[in-house]
Structure formats: structure tokens, C-alpha cells
Scaffold this active site. Structure first.
Site, short mmCIF file in Angstrom:
data_model
loop_
_atom_site.label_atom_id
_atom_site.label_comp_id
_atom_site.label_asym_id
_atom_site.label_seq_id
_atom_site.Cartn_x
_atom_site.Cartn_y
_atom_site.Cartn_z
N ASP A 1 -7.47 1.33 4.37
CA ASP A 1 -8.17 0.76 5.53
C ASP A 1 -9.67 0.69 5.31
O ASP A 1 -10.42 0.44 6.27
CB ASP A 1 -7.92 1.65 6.76
N HIS B 1 -5.31 -5.92 6.59
CA HIS B 1 -6.32 -5.19 5.80
C HIS B 1 -7.46 -6.10 5.35
O HIS B 1 -7.46 -7.29 5.61
CB HIS B 1 -5.62 -4.49 4.64
N GLY C 1 0.84 -1.20 0.00
CA GLY C 1 0.00 0.00 0.00
C GLY C 1 0.87 1.25 0.00
O GLY C 1 0.52 2.27 -0.60
N SER C 2 2.00 1.17 0.68
CA SER C 2 2.92 2.32 0.69
C SER C 2 3.43 2.60 -0.71
O SER C 2 3.54 3.76 -1.13
CB SER C 2 4.11 2.03 1.61
#
Ligand SMILES: Cc1ncc(COP(=O)(O)O)c(C=O)c1O
Length: 434
Positions: free
Chosen positions: A192, A218, A84-85
Site C-alpha cells: 500500500d 494500488h 501481492g498475496s
């Protein structure tokens, strides 16, 4: 060969059934994690099947996942990433592409975000030489409001990146309207909040781009993984280039000449006819995921609706069980939203006759796992103190979050018995302190 594969997979199914933990819950002994991967037999079989094919790079399963996930989240394009980063890094970096011409973000331009959140929502702003502008969030929704964002818009502001905090949508319709009115890009960090809606519309579908994480905490997991989604095809092309080393060509690895002009380009100062597969039009990265991750993503995706429902039910059970609990500020859904919750956030009222640390210790000793609302006020962390930034208004609530806030789990593996134990343990603590 197919028969042999089926034999192996049957054996995997048997292995799964024989090794699955009993699921017996012993209050005070069984760990109640705040989050975790929810994996079943189909997931295990998919992983082994993917390994048997030995297609270890991104390929057919990755493309299949990208199409299915884009359809599910109602965006035209999805690009799978290794986290996700990385998805956030790609989304923000895409806004600096020369292909956006006059709209591209340049060093020194400002991007509005919140001070209380996850670091890698903010880091890509700094990594691209842009300036984060921090606003405060509200307590109980843990989101910035459209009003706070509006106040932060200045002459150098060019973008907004906000996460839907712990699954709770921010006022995304109003903030998208602000972005349109002021010609700003909006990135929704939906890491999220997969499945949350605002005004009945999925989060992630209001802004220019949205990002998702597939880390085990997640809504869906691939172990590690993430995704950038957009319906803007120009941005999708830039994201793909940046993800795939910065190349100009959009053929899959192992694929050639989809554009039918592979040896007919002349770009930069390269000789005419230079192989398009090796022409680089962005200073890119390699942030791709693998087909083994995507294979797991596909079986996880089949269960998404059930996961979302379970998260909502678990949150509701905690919320109803704790309603009226003295000394605690309980979470509230943003008006007009239906959150697909990530966690259940509790702030200890600064006036309460006990400290957050005492409650957290009490819960942890009884095997109820807790987590911080990520970084709390990011501007107080060593990494950010000397970084260029602007703060608009006071960060009072971000500071309260840093001192007084934590969250407990709502993920689908939690049972009613566990949730009731969480409620009764908190109430037991409060009764002893009142
Ligand atoms: C809001 C938010 N954004 C980004 C990330 C980063 O995702 P990843 O861990 O996959 O890099 C997270 C991780 O939990 C997150 O909560």
C-alpha cells in the site's frame, strides 16, 4: 505487418478517445470510489499490443518490468508474481529455505506482525508452520511502533513482517535496527506504500525483502499482480525457485543452459547429468504473472511519480478540509515520514455522539465509497481463532479499529471537486449530530 499493427493501434487510440467517459461530476450521483485503476490511452494500447504479439506467458515484458521496477524502488532484484498475496507467501516461504542453512526458519519459530491489517500479510506465517506474534498498533498512524515490536521479541522469534499501513510508514529504521540486533529477518509489506519514504529513504529498502501489489486499488496496477524485491541475491534466487515450481535452474522458459552446465549436475539421488531444467530444490509453487500484465505494468510505471504526487495532494486536501472536525480521529503521518498514501483513515472517537455505522451510511447514501481498515482485529475472525498464535500486550486499538474505523479514497482519479464534496458531506453530517 508493422503498418497493419500501427493501423490497429491507431484504431485503439480512436476507440479510447471516443469511449472515454465524460468525467462530469454530479455530487450525490457520481460514485466516488475509495480506490480504482487509473488507466489511460497508453495503457489500452499497451494491452492490445501485448495481445497482438500473442506472447501470453511471462517473457520479455516481464523481465523488462522487473528490471525497471527494481531500479525505481532501489533494490537489486524484483520478481513479478500473480498477486501481492503471492509475493508475501514467497517472501515468508523463502525464509524457510535450506539454502539459508542455520538461519532458516523452522516450524514453531515466531514471526512478529500486527493484529490489525490485511490477512495475507499474516497468512504465510501460518502456511509455513510458523507462529504469528500479534502486537497492537497506534491509532492515527495505524502502525506498530518499534517499542511494541521490541516487547514482543522472545527466544523463538526469528522474523518480523509488517505492512506500511495504508501508505503510512511504520518506524522502519528503528525496526530494521531491532532486526539486526536480534538477528531477525524483516519483510516490509509495501503493497500500500509504493513511493513512501522514512528518513528520506524509500520504504521497502530497509528490510531483507519487500512486497508490492498491483491489484487495481494500488499505486500501480496490472489487474492482478505483485512483486517481491530484495537486494540479497541469495534470497532472490530462493524466491525465483519457489515462484517457478521449485526448480533449481534459473533459465527463463524457452532459454537453455545459461549456466553452461545443464547436463553436468548431480543433485539429490538423481542420476548424474539429469537435466538441470527439471531438478527441483524447493517445494515450490507457480506464482508467475504474464507478459500481458507486465506490458500494462510498464505503461503504468511511466506514470508512477504523478500518481504518488496526486495521492499526497488528495490526502492533504482532505486532511486540511477536515482539520478540527469534532468526534473524528484524523490520520497522522508517522514522524520523519513522507507517505505515498493509499487511503484516508478516519476513526470515530468512541466518545462521539454518533456511531461509525451512521457516518458510513450517510456517506454511502451520498455515493462516497468507504472501506474498512481491512480485517480490523484479525484474531477475532473465524479463520484465526483456533490458529496457533501469541499476543503481546492488549489489542485495545485493534479492537477500536474493528468497531470505529473506516477509510475513504485518495486515489489519483479523484478531483478537487470530489474531495471538497467529501469534506463538506462529512462536515454536514457532523453539524447535524453536534
Ligand atoms: C497490505 C497488503 N498486503 C497484501 C495485500 C494483498 O495484495 P493482493 O490483493 O494483490 O493479493 C494487500 C491487498 O490490498 C494489502 O493491502
Amino acid at each position: 505487418m508493422t503498418d497493419r499493427k500501427e493501423l490497429v493501434l491507431d484504431e485503439v487510440r480512436r476507440y479510447h478517445q471516443e469511449t472515454e467517459p465524460s468525467g462530469e461530476f454530479v455530487p450525490g450521483t457520481t460514485e466516488i470510489w475509495p480506490s480504482g485503476a487509473v488507466l489511460d490511452e497508453a495503457d489500452r494500447v499497451a494491452l492490445v499490443e501485448a495481445a497482438l504479439t500473442m506472447r501470453i506467458a511471462a517473457g520479455r515484458s516481464s523481465r523488462k518490468f522487473e528490471s525497471a521496477f527494481a531500479r525505481r524502488l532501489k533494490r537489486r532484484k524484483a520478481h513479478l508474481t500473480n498477486s501481492g498475496s503471492s509475493a508475501n507467501l514467497l517472501a515468508v516461504s523463502a525464509l524457510t529455505s535450506h539454502l539459508l542453512e542455520d538461519r532458516r526458519l523452522k516450524p514453531g519459530d515466531e514471526v512478529i506482525t500486527v493484529a490489525a491489517g490485511f490477512p495475507t500479510t499474516v497468512n504465510p506465517i501460518l502456511q509455513n508452520g510458523l507462529i504469528p506474534v500479534f502486537v497492537d498498533v497506534d491509532l492515527t498512524t495505524y502502525n506498530a511502533t518499534a517499542e511494541r515490536v521490541a516487547r514482543a521479541i522472545g527466544p523463538k522469534t526469528r522474523g518480523i513482517i509488517l505492512a506500511h499501513a495504508l501508505g503510512n510508514p511504520f518506524e522502519v529504521a528503528e525496526i530494521a535496527q531491532l532486526a539486526t540486533d536480534h538477528d531477525l529477518f524483516l519483510i516490509e509489506d509495501n503493497c500500500d506504500a509504493v513511493g513512501s519514504t522514512y528518513d528520506g529513504q524509500l520504504t521497502g529498502t530497509f528490510g531483507d525483502m519487500t512486497t508490492v501489489s498491483f491489484y487495481p486499488a494500488h499505486h500501480l496496477t496490472m489487474g492482478e499482480g505483485g512483486c517481491v524485491l530484495t537486494s540479497n541475491l541469495a534470497l532472490a534466487r530462493i524466491v525465483e525457485s519457489l515462484r517457478d515450481w521449485g526448480r533449481d535452474c534459473w533459465c527463463e522458459p524457452g532459454e537453455n543452459d545459461k549456466c553452461l552446465k545443464r547436463f553436468q549436475y548431480q543433485m539429490g539421488t538423481l542420476p548424474a547429468g539429469y537435466d538441470h531444467k527439471y531438478i527441483f530444490s524447493h517445494v515450490g509453487y507457480n506464482l508467475k504473472a504474464t507478459d500481458i500484465q507486465a506490458a500494462l505494468g510498464l505503461t503504468q510505471l511511466d506514470k508512477l511519480d504523478g500518481f504518488i504526487e496526486a495521492r499526497k495532494n488528495n490526502w492533504r486536501r482532505l486532511r486540511e478540509g477536515l482539520d478540527g472536525a469534532p468526534g473524528l480521529l484524523l490520520p497522522e503521518a508517522t514522524p520523519r515520514s513522507d507517505p505515498s498514501w493509499f487511503g484516508f483513515v478516519i476513526t470515530v472517537d468512541p466518545e462521539a455522539p454518533f456511531k461509525r455505522a451512521e457516518l458510513v451510511d450517510y456517506l454511502e447514501e451520498r455515493k462516497i465509497g468507504t472501506r474498512r481498515l481491512f480485517a480490523g482485529n484479525l484474531t477475532r475472525h473465524p479463520a484465526y481463532i483456533d490458529q496457533p498464535h501469541r499476543v503481546v500486550g492488549e489489542l485495545t486499538n485493534s479492537d477500536i479499529i474493528t468497531e470505529q474505523t473506516f477509510w475513504i479514497g485518495v486515489y489519483p482519479a479523484l478531483t478537487d471537486e470530489m474531495l471538497d464534496y467529501m469534506v463538506s458531506t462529512i462536515k454536514e453530517f457532523l453539524a447535524a449530530r453536534s
